[in-house]
Design a protein around this motif. Sequence first.
Motif, PDB file in Angstrom:
ATOM      1  N   SER A  32      44.149  46.270  41.966  1.00  0.00           N
ATOM      2  CA  SER A  32      42.730  46.571  42.196  1.00  0.00           C
ATOM      3  C   SER A  32      42.167  47.531  41.159  1.00  0.00           C
ATOM      4  CB  SER A  32      42.528  47.142  43.605  1.00  0.00           C
ATOM      5  OG  SER A  32      42.858  46.192  44.592  1.00  0.00           O
ATOM      6  N   LYS A  33      42.937  48.553  40.765  1.00  0.00           N
ATOM      7  CA  LYS A  33      42.442  49.507  39.778  1.00  0.00           C
ATOM      8  C   LYS A  33      42.291  48.845  38.411  1.00  0.00           C
ATOM      9  CE  LYS A  33      43.058  54.134  37.864  1.00  0.00           C
ATOM     10  NZ  LYS A  33      42.645  53.691  36.513  1.00  0.00           N
ATOM     11  N   GLN A  34      43.276  48.019  38.043  1.00  0.00           N
ATOM     12  CA  GLN A  34      43.172  47.297  36.780  1.00  0.00           C
ATOM     13  C   GLN A  34      41.916  46.437  36.746  1.00  0.00           C
ATOM     14  OE1 GLN A  34      46.851  45.085  36.847  1.00  0.00           O
ATOM     15  NE2 GLN A  34      47.919  46.551  35.509  1.00  0.00           N
ATOM     16  N   LEU A  35      41.648  45.773  37.845  1.00  0.00           N
ATOM     17  CA  LEU A  35      40.480  44.905  37.912  1.00  0.00           C
ATOM     18  C   LEU A  35      39.190  45.715  37.830  1.00  0.00           C
ATOM     19  CD1 LEU A  35      39.186  42.158  38.254  1.00  0.00           C
ATOM     20  CD2 LEU A  35      39.428  42.394  40.734  1.00  0.00           C
ATOM     21  N   ALA A  36      39.131  46.811  38.552  1.00  0.00           N
ATOM     22  CA  ALA A  36      37.931  47.656  38.533  1.00  0.00           C
ATOM     23  C   ALA A  36      37.669  48.199  37.134  1.00  0.00           C
ATOM     24  CB  ALA A  36      38.088  48.792  39.532  1.00  0.00           C
ATOM     25  N   ALA A  55      39.811  39.862  26.996  1.00  0.00           N
ATOM     26  CA  ALA A  55      39.879  38.776  27.963  1.00  0.00           C
ATOM     27  C   ALA A  55      41.032  39.018  28.921  1.00  0.00           C
ATOM     28  CB  ALA A  55      40.065  37.428  27.251  1.00  0.00           C
ATOM     29  N   ALA A  56      40.889  38.478  30.122  1.00  0.00           N
ATOM     30  CA  ALA A  56      41.952  38.623  31.111  1.00  0.00           C
ATOM     31  C   ALA A  56      41.834  37.523  32.148  1.00  0.00           C
ATOM     32  CB  ALA A  56      41.881  39.991  31.793  1.00  0.00           C
ATOM     33  N   ASP A  76      48.459  40.188  46.524  1.00  0.00           N
ATOM     34  CA  ASP A  76      48.349  40.958  47.769  1.00  0.00           C
ATOM     35  C   ASP A  76      47.510  42.211  47.576  1.00  0.00           C
ATOM     36  OD1 ASP A  76      49.926  39.146  49.101  1.00  0.00           O
ATOM     37  OD2 ASP A  76      51.796  40.288  48.828  1.00  0.00           O
ATOM     38  N   GLY A  77      46.520  42.391  48.451  1.00  0.00           N
ATOM     39  CA  GLY A  77      45.732  43.620  48.460  1.00  0.00           C
ATOM     40  C   GLY A  77      44.709  43.734  47.345  1.00  0.00           C
ATOM     41  N   LEU A  78      44.511  42.707  46.545  1.00  0.00           N
ATOM     42  CA  LEU A  78      43.558  42.798  45.434  1.00  0.00           C
ATOM     43  C   LEU A  78      42.132  42.863  45.963  1.00  0.00           C
ATOM     44  CD1 LEU A  78      43.206  42.744  42.333  1.00  0.00           C
ATOM     45  CD2 LEU A  78      42.846  40.269  42.540  1.00  0.00           C
ATOM     46  N   ASP A  79      41.428  43.921  45.586  1.00  0.00           N
ATOM     47  CA  ASP A  79      40.026  44.096  45.957  1.00  0.00           C
ATOM     48  C   ASP A  79      39.157  43.489  44.853  1.00  0.00           C
ATOM     49  OD1 ASP A  79      37.530  44.849  46.792  1.00  0.00           O
ATOM     50  OD2 ASP A  79      37.855  47.006  46.602  1.00  0.00           O
ATOM     51  N   MET A  80      38.520  42.366  45.151  1.00  0.00           N
ATOM     52  CA  MET A  80      37.736  41.666  44.149  1.00  0.00           C
ATOM     53  C   MET A  80      36.268  42.092  44.127  1.00  0.00           C
ATOM     54  SD  MET A  80      39.141  37.885  43.490  1.00  0.00           S
ATOM     55  CE  MET A  80      38.263  37.085  44.819  1.00  0.00           C
ATOM     56  N   THR A  81      35.932  43.134  44.859  1.00  0.00           N
ATOM     57  CA  THR A  81      34.533  43.571  44.934  1.00  0.00           C
ATOM     58  C   THR A  81      33.913  43.820  43.561  1.00  0.00           C
ATOM     59  OG1 THR A  81      34.910  44.539  47.117  1.00  0.00           O
ATOM     60  CG2 THR A  81      32.959  45.275  45.911  1.00  0.00           C
ATOM     61  N   PRO A  82      34.572  44.538  42.638  1.00  0.00           N
ATOM     62  CA  PRO A  82      33.938  44.767  41.324  1.00  0.00           C
ATOM     63  C   PRO A  82      33.629  43.472  40.577  1.00  0.00           C
ATOM     64  CG  PRO A  82      35.801  46.260  41.638  1.00  0.00           C
ATOM     65  CD  PRO A  82      35.867  45.249  42.738  1.00  0.00           C
ATOM     66  N   LEU A  83      34.523  42.500  40.688  1.00  0.00           N
ATOM     67  CA  LEU A  83      34.308  41.212  40.025  1.00  0.00           C
ATOM     68  C   LEU A  83      33.133  40.465  40.646  1.00  0.00           C
ATOM     69  CD1 LEU A  83      35.078  38.818  38.219  1.00  0.00           C
ATOM     70  CD2 LEU A  83      36.778  38.181  39.936  1.00  0.00           C
ATOM     71  N   LEU A  84      33.087  40.427  41.969  1.00  0.00           N
ATOM     72  CA  LEU A  84      32.002  39.711  42.647  1.00  0.00           C
ATOM     73  C   LEU A  84      30.663  40.397  42.428  1.00  0.00           C
ATOM     74  CD1 LEU A  84      33.845  38.782  45.975  1.00  0.00           C
ATOM     75  CD2 LEU A  84      33.579  37.414  43.897  1.00  0.00           C
ATOM     76  N   ARG A 128      34.364  47.804  32.069  1.00  0.00           N
ATOM     77  CA  ARG A 128      34.193  47.686  30.617  1.00  0.00           C
ATOM     78  C   ARG A 128      33.328  46.477  30.248  1.00  0.00           C
ATOM     79  NH1 ARG A 128      39.707  48.786  30.846  1.00  0.00           N
ATOM     80  NH2 ARG A 128      40.223  46.618  30.299  1.00  0.00           N
ATOM     81  N   ILE A 129      33.660  45.321  30.798  1.00  0.00           N
ATOM     82  CA  ILE A 129      32.914  44.122  30.392  1.00  0.00           C
ATOM     83  C   ILE A 129      31.511  44.089  30.989  1.00  0.00           C
ATOM     84  CG2 ILE A 129      35.011  42.792  29.995  1.00  0.00           C
ATOM     85  CD1 ILE A 129      34.501  41.311  32.587  1.00  0.00           C
TER      86      ILE A 129
END
Length: 392
Positions: free
Chosen positions: A10-14, A53-54, A61-69, A19-20
């Motif tokens: 989740s932190k990596q995703l946030a 890119a990623a 498990d447990g990934l919070d996709m809120t920042p992406l959405l 950044r992008i």
Amino acid sequence: MQIHPLITDSKQLADFCARISKSDFVAVDTEFMRENTYYPELCLIQLADENEAAAIDPKADGLDMTPLLELMTNNEDVLKVFHAGGQDIEIFYNLTGKTPHPLFDTQIAAMALGQGEQIGYSNLVDLWLGIQLDKGARFTDWSRRPLDKRQIDYAIGDVTHLADIFPKMLEKLVATGRGEWLNDEMERLADADNYRNDPETIWRRIKMQSRKADVLGRLKALGGWREREAQRKNIPRGRIMKDETIADIASHPPKAQAELPKVRGLSPAWRDNEIGARLMATLADAQPLSKDEMPDRNHNGTGGGKEGALVADLLKLLLKIRSREINVAARLITRSEELERLAAGEREGLELLKGWRFEQFGHDALDLVEGRLAFAVVNGKLRMTRTEEAAE
């Protein structure tokens, strides 16, 4: 361009989304499975801007996709770039009830640049970048874990190439003055109504020649029933019943459940199973379609009879000629349905009589149906001529 390892945290995703989110655009693609489900099963999301890119694993498990959405559906400052993005957009709609916005689709843009009506991604990459893509991982099972490096590299390539193509394509659109041609198309693609499978209106997608109110009322009831069954069981609607079978039952409703196996496409089990009972209850409750809901007479073809059909054919020929002259895909200018409506005498609500479409094609199309334009053969070549010129 920096390529990150698969994001499962989740932190990596946030951090990545933060950044992008400062970029002007982000290229987007998804990998999903839907062969056995009503709703597509999201398996991977790929994002890229000009610098990094990623791929994101939504199954982690447990990934919070809120920042992406949030980036996809609430950030109006970042343009989301897709290629043939209808199914990708549907996924984000299913997750959030919103569509990515603003957006840009390179397949639609290619139409304005005369690069085909539905250019595939591989051909687009070859055309713009001169790169031949490896299609080996195209039909992989994206739902299985773990994903191997070849799969991830293949998936990320879809957005890194797209991030390279978009600026080049945008530059050419600006140079040719065709960028504004795409505004309405992109807004149409982003319209949430395109992705809302409403059981009450789904019947309009089923082909039916009848205009009888009782038949169409049964079609509406059966279409809605099948959609709710498919949604509840999360299986493709065709697994419940094919369109042709629904149309057959709407036209010739069985009087009892025991007669259902006589309907083409239904097995003997329908004679006494629960779903057959629910189908018969739906038929019993069906009401004739109201006048307000009745489809337009021209909905399934021209209302001008044989003469109208001939005029529509002439309009299609004119469209073919004009699209070749201006080097733009005919499908971007208009569709056959609109040409048939114009031939049948309609003038209101036709996109081909608005904006750039009217300037490039609609004006001549109107002149043709109203007798101010005609076809002529000059020196063995087909050309258009004003009727005043022909009279002289």
